[in-house]
Enzyme design. Structure first.
Site, PDB file in Angstrom:
ATOM      1  CG  ASP A 252      -9.230   0.162   4.877  1.00 19.28           C
ATOM      2  OD1 ASP A 252      -8.937  -0.093   3.696  1.00 19.28           O
ATOM      3  OD2 ASP A 252      -8.569  -0.236   5.861  1.00 19.28           O
TER       4      ASP A 252
ATOM      5  CD  GLN B  10      -3.250  -4.380   6.577  1.00 16.39           C
ATOM      6  OE1 GLN B  10      -3.202  -3.391   5.849  1.00 16.39           O
ATOM      7  NE2 GLN B  10      -3.880  -5.488   6.210  1.00 16.39           N
TER       8      GLN B  10
ATOM      9  CE  LYS C 116      -3.781  -2.402   2.276  1.00 18.77           C
ATOM     10  NZ  LYS C 116      -4.490  -2.721   3.507  1.00 18.77           N
TER      11      LYS C 116
END
Ligand code: NAD
Length: 281
Positions: free
Chosen positions: A120, A97, A53
């Protein structure tokens, strides 16, 4: 006849090129898109995801901030970090994460991210916005599937879409996005009896389960579009999806491979959401 292969890797590369131009235009106006990624602990798979990412961000001309915290980090410490990032004008997107260590309540952490920076799309406000059709961030993986369909010229309106899987990060938002796009949507899951009887009705079949070869050729309607979200390892340790690719490609009209299908689009959509956050005044 063999199905058309929907090349998510090539599409993601094209989109990333476009995002780079938009990021440069923003940076020229003093607002370089910035993504902060927090990782807690040393889960090796999470480390790989996070590195990918951050690399994708840098290649697209975004500012990225990787915050690596030890596994013993307390929930209060993590929430404090999120408060700082929420208040930082150089940070437009924040993601933590998952999975987090067991002593940290993941829901509490997700809800601590400002919805305007929730790239997200996991915050309950983002889920609610998706459900009600309000502006917000859709989770990256299902958003990537919608881009694959668009690029393939497949308009879900009027089609029957079947989604296998009902998770909050893939299955449910996938179903919502397809519904919004005008499909008639059926959601299947672990308690669905006679899965094949339902999947055989699908014009668009999305598998998001995490089981090797769950979807076989006899479960697919000839000519259907088959999207494989699964990321598994086969007996030989090779990366594969939920779909028996070799057999299903002989029945389907189009199909995403694993690797090189949905996976690369997930990261591309993270960039898209971060860009959208930075472009929002
Ligand atoms: P999850 O474990 O949260 O959900 C799996 C879903 O599958 C559940 O809703 C369950 O009801 C359903 N299920 C389980 N067994 C079933 C069966 N036999 N028949 C029908 N349904 C069944 O998983 P998730 O987070 O939604 O991820 C699903 C898969 O997608 C995993 O392989 C994951 O690695 C992959 N994934 C890929 C990406 C990507 O970028 N490509 C992103 C996220 C997840």
């Amino acid at each position: 006849m063999s199905a058309k292969i929907l090349d998510g890797a090539a599409l993601a590369a094209r989109l990333r090129g476009q995002y780079r131009l938009r990021a440069e235009a923003l940076a020229a106006r003093g607002r370089r898109p910035g993504l902060a990624v927090i990782i807690v602990g040393d889960n090796p798979a999470s480390r790989v995801y996070v590195r990918n990412k951050v690399r994708a961000c840098e290649e697209a001309g975004f500012a990225s901030r990787l915050i690596e915290l030890p596994a013993a980090t307390t929930q209060a410490d993590l929430l404090g970090r999120l408060d700082e990032l929420n208040a930082d004008p150089a940070v437009h997107g924040i993601l933590t994460q998952l999975p987090l260590p067991a002593h940290i309540d993941a829901n509490r952490v997700i809800e601590a991210i400002a919805p305007a920076k929730d790239v997200d799309g996991f915050h309950v406000a983002s889920a609610g916005a998706l459900m009600t059709g309000l502006p917000g961030f859709a989770p990256c993986t299902p958003a990537g599937v919608m881009e694959i369909l668009k690029d393939a010229g497949i308009d879900p309106a009027g089609l029957h879409a079947v989604v296998i899987g009902r998770s909050n990060i893939v299955g449910k938002p996938m179903a919502m996005l397809l519904l919004q796009a005008g499909a008639t949507v059926t959601i299947c899951h672990s308690r669905t009896p006679d899965l094949g009887a339902i999947t055989r009705q699908a014009d668009i079949l999305v598998a998001a389960v995490g089981r090797v070869k769950l979807v076989t050729a006899t479960m697919v309607k000839p000519g259907a579009c088959v999207i494989d979200v699964g990321m598994n390892r086969d007996a030989a340790g090779k990366l594969c999806g939920d779909v028996d690719f070799a057999a299903v490609r002989e029945v389907a009209g189009s199909i995403t491979p694993v690797p090189g299908g949905v996976g690369p689009m997930t990261i591309a959509m993270l960039l898209a959401n971060t860009l959208k956050a930075a472009e929002t005044p």
